[in-house]
Design a protein around this motif. Sequence first.
Motif, PDB file in Angstrom:
ATOM      1  N   PHE A  64      34.101  71.141 -15.627  1.00  0.00           N
ATOM      2  CA  PHE A  64      35.520  71.125 -16.441  1.00  0.00           C
ATOM      3  C   PHE A  64      35.954  69.928 -17.146  1.00  0.00           C
ATOM      4  CE2 PHE A  64      36.213  74.209 -12.412  1.00  0.00           C
ATOM      5  CZ  PHE A  64      36.476  75.151 -12.982  1.00  0.00           C
ATOM      6  N   TYR A  65      35.163  68.760 -16.668  1.00  0.00           N
ATOM      7  CA  TYR A  65      35.460  67.669 -17.278  1.00  0.00           C
ATOM      8  C   TYR A  65      34.332  66.936 -17.505  1.00  0.00           C
ATOM      9  CZ  TYR A  65      40.067  68.635 -15.130  1.00  0.00           C
ATOM     10  OH  TYR A  65      41.331  69.214 -14.698  1.00  0.00           O
ATOM     11  N   CYS A  66      34.373  66.098 -18.641  1.00  0.00           N
ATOM     12  CA  CYS A  66      33.283  65.046 -18.897  1.00  0.00           C
ATOM     13  C   CYS A  66      33.244  64.032 -17.891  1.00  0.00           C
ATOM     14  CB  CYS A  66      33.375  64.686 -20.359  1.00  0.00           C
ATOM     15  SG  CYS A  66      32.337  63.247 -20.747  1.00  0.00           S
ATOM     16  N   PRO A  67      32.176  63.573 -17.270  1.00  0.00           N
ATOM     17  CA  PRO A  67      32.125  62.604 -16.416  1.00  0.00           C
ATOM     18  C   PRO A  67      32.341  61.075 -16.719  1.00  0.00           C
ATOM     19  CG  PRO A  67      30.074  63.522 -16.613  1.00  0.00           C
ATOM     20  CD  PRO A  67      30.756  64.434 -17.375  1.00  0.00           C
ATOM     21  N   TYR A  68      32.326  61.022 -18.169  1.00  0.00           N
ATOM     22  CA  TYR A  68      32.302  59.783 -18.728  1.00  0.00           C
ATOM     23  C   TYR A  68      33.855  59.653 -19.266  1.00  0.00           C
ATOM     24  CZ  TYR A  68      27.554  59.840 -18.555  1.00  0.00           C
ATOM     25  OH  TYR A  68      26.084  59.995 -18.090  1.00  0.00           O
ATOM     26  N   GLY A  73      36.645  62.209 -19.273  1.00  0.00           N
ATOM     27  CA  GLY A  73      37.567  63.275 -18.630  1.00  0.00           C
ATOM     28  C   GLY A  73      38.030  64.115 -19.533  1.00  0.00           C
ATOM     29  N   ASP A  74      37.598  64.235 -20.712  1.00  0.00           N
ATOM     30  CA  ASP A  74      37.867  65.416 -21.789  1.00  0.00           C
ATOM     31  C   ASP A  74      37.496  66.559 -21.131  1.00  0.00           C
ATOM     32  OD1 ASP A  74      39.272  65.380 -24.464  1.00  0.00           O
ATOM     33  OD2 ASP A  74      37.724  66.813 -24.573  1.00  0.00           O
ATOM     34  N   GLU A  75      37.994  67.784 -21.803  1.00  0.00           N
ATOM     35  CA  GLU A  75      37.865  69.067 -21.371  1.00  0.00           C
ATOM     36  C   GLU A  75      36.979  69.776 -22.466  1.00  0.00           C
ATOM     37  OE1 GLU A  75      41.189  71.155 -20.106  1.00  0.00           O
ATOM     38  OE2 GLU A  75      41.885  69.653 -18.634  1.00  0.00           O
ATOM     39  N   ASP A  76      36.698  69.188 -23.469  1.00  0.00           N
ATOM     40  CA  ASP A  76      35.974  70.041 -24.521  1.00  0.00           C
ATOM     41  C   ASP A  76      34.521  69.712 -24.291  1.00  0.00           C
ATOM     42  OD1 ASP A  76      35.176  71.205 -27.067  1.00  0.00           O
ATOM     43  OD2 ASP A  76      36.331  69.626 -28.430  1.00  0.00           O
ATOM     44  N   LEU A  77      33.895  70.554 -23.631  1.00  0.00           N
ATOM     45  CA  LEU A  77      32.310  70.607 -23.426  1.00  0.00           C
ATOM     46  C   LEU A  77      31.875  71.936 -23.799  1.00  0.00           C
ATOM     47  CD1 LEU A  77      32.762  69.554 -19.431  1.00  0.00           C
ATOM     48  CD2 LEU A  77      32.261  68.173 -21.438  1.00  0.00           C
ATOM     49  N   ARG A  78      30.751  71.721 -24.240  1.00  0.00           N
ATOM     50  CA  ARG A  78      29.767  72.735 -24.924  1.00  0.00           C
ATOM     51  C   ARG A  78      28.442  72.511 -24.240  1.00  0.00           C
ATOM     52  NH1 ARG A  78      32.124  70.697 -30.144  1.00  0.00           N
ATOM     53  NH2 ARG A  78      34.134  71.867 -30.359  1.00  0.00           N
ATOM     54  N   GLY A 104      21.978  73.558 -17.709  1.00  0.00           N
ATOM     55  CA  GLY A 104      22.533  72.547 -17.038  1.00  0.00           C
ATOM     56  C   GLY A 104      22.863  71.101 -17.881  1.00  0.00           C
ATOM     57  N   ALA A 105      22.467  71.271 -19.092  1.00  0.00           N
ATOM     58  CA  ALA A 105      23.129  70.344 -20.148  1.00  0.00           C
ATOM     59  C   ALA A 105      23.999  70.651 -20.863  1.00  0.00           C
ATOM     60  CB  ALA A 105      21.695  70.306 -21.050  1.00  0.00           C
ATOM     61  N   TRP A 106      24.986  69.639 -21.009  1.00  0.00           N
ATOM     62  CA  TRP A 106      26.265  69.652 -21.782  1.00  0.00           C
ATOM     63  C   TRP A 106      26.628  68.621 -22.279  1.00  0.00           C
ATOM     64  CZ3 TRP A 106      29.146  74.084 -20.952  1.00  0.00           C
ATOM     65  CH2 TRP A 106      28.749  74.775 -19.791  1.00  0.00           C
ATOM     66  N   GLU A 107      27.307  68.783 -23.773  1.00  0.00           N
ATOM     67  CA  GLU A 107      27.910  67.781 -24.592  1.00  0.00           C
ATOM     68  C   GLU A 107      29.129  67.821 -24.604  1.00  0.00           C
ATOM     69  OE1 GLU A 107      27.155  69.868 -28.844  1.00  0.00           O
ATOM     70  OE2 GLU A 107      25.236  69.039 -27.676  1.00  0.00           O
ATOM     71  N   CYS A 108      29.930  66.556 -24.586  1.00  0.00           N
ATOM     72  CA  CYS A 108      31.190  66.385 -24.740  1.00  0.00           C
ATOM     73  C   CYS A 108      31.553  66.049 -26.431  1.00  0.00           C
ATOM     74  CB  CYS A 108      31.655  65.231 -23.952  1.00  0.00           C
ATOM     75  SG  CYS A 108      33.565  64.690 -24.087  1.00  0.00           S
ATOM     76  N   PHE A 158      25.224  65.115 -21.206  1.00  0.00           N
ATOM     77  CA  PHE A 158      24.795  64.779 -19.823  1.00  0.00           C
ATOM     78  C   PHE A 158      23.987  66.258 -19.176  1.00  0.00           C
ATOM     79  CE2 PHE A 158      29.230  66.201 -20.079  1.00  0.00           C
ATOM     80  CZ  PHE A 158      29.217  67.018 -18.940  1.00  0.00           C
ATOM     81  N   GLN A 159      23.494  66.088 -18.095  1.00  0.00           N
ATOM     82  CA  GLN A 159      22.936  67.220 -17.282  1.00  0.00           C
ATOM     83  C   GLN A 159      23.267  67.174 -15.971  1.00  0.00           C
ATOM     84  OE1 GLN A 159      18.673  67.427 -17.854  1.00  0.00           O
ATOM     85  NE2 GLN A 159      18.690  69.647 -17.178  1.00  0.00           N
ATOM     86  N   LEU A 160      23.489  68.445 -15.301  1.00  0.00           N
ATOM     87  CA  LEU A 160      23.662  68.524 -14.019  1.00  0.00           C
ATOM     88  C   LEU A 160      22.709  69.348 -13.195  1.00  0.00           C
ATOM     89  CD1 LEU A 160      27.497  70.222 -14.552  1.00  0.00           C
ATOM     90  CD2 LEU A 160      26.974  67.703 -14.158  1.00  0.00           C
ATOM     91  N   LYS A 161      22.612  68.549 -12.022  1.00  0.00           N
ATOM     92  CA  LYS A 161      21.286  69.279 -11.118  1.00  0.00           C
ATOM     93  C   LYS A 161      22.060  69.235  -9.837  1.00  0.00           C
ATOM     94  CE  LYS A 161      16.575  68.149 -10.116  1.00  0.00           C
ATOM     95  NZ  LYS A 161      15.638  67.397 -10.603  1.00  0.00           N
TER      96      LYS A 161
END
Length: 59
Positions: free
Chosen positions: A8-12, A14-19, A26-30, A37-40
Amino acid sequence: MSERAAPFYCPYCGDEDLRPNEQGHGAWECAACSRAFQLKFLGLLAPATPGNTTGREDI
């Protein structure tokens, strides 16, 4: 089976504009801070015991 959860939020910043990022699963960009960043999922922690309140094994 349900879809995987998305962050829901960028870990760096805190913005919500993720794609989703083209790096793969699992890879996302803000868009706000231009970070990728990548979630695992690493696994489940062991349950806590009376002598080990964190639920983790000692290293």
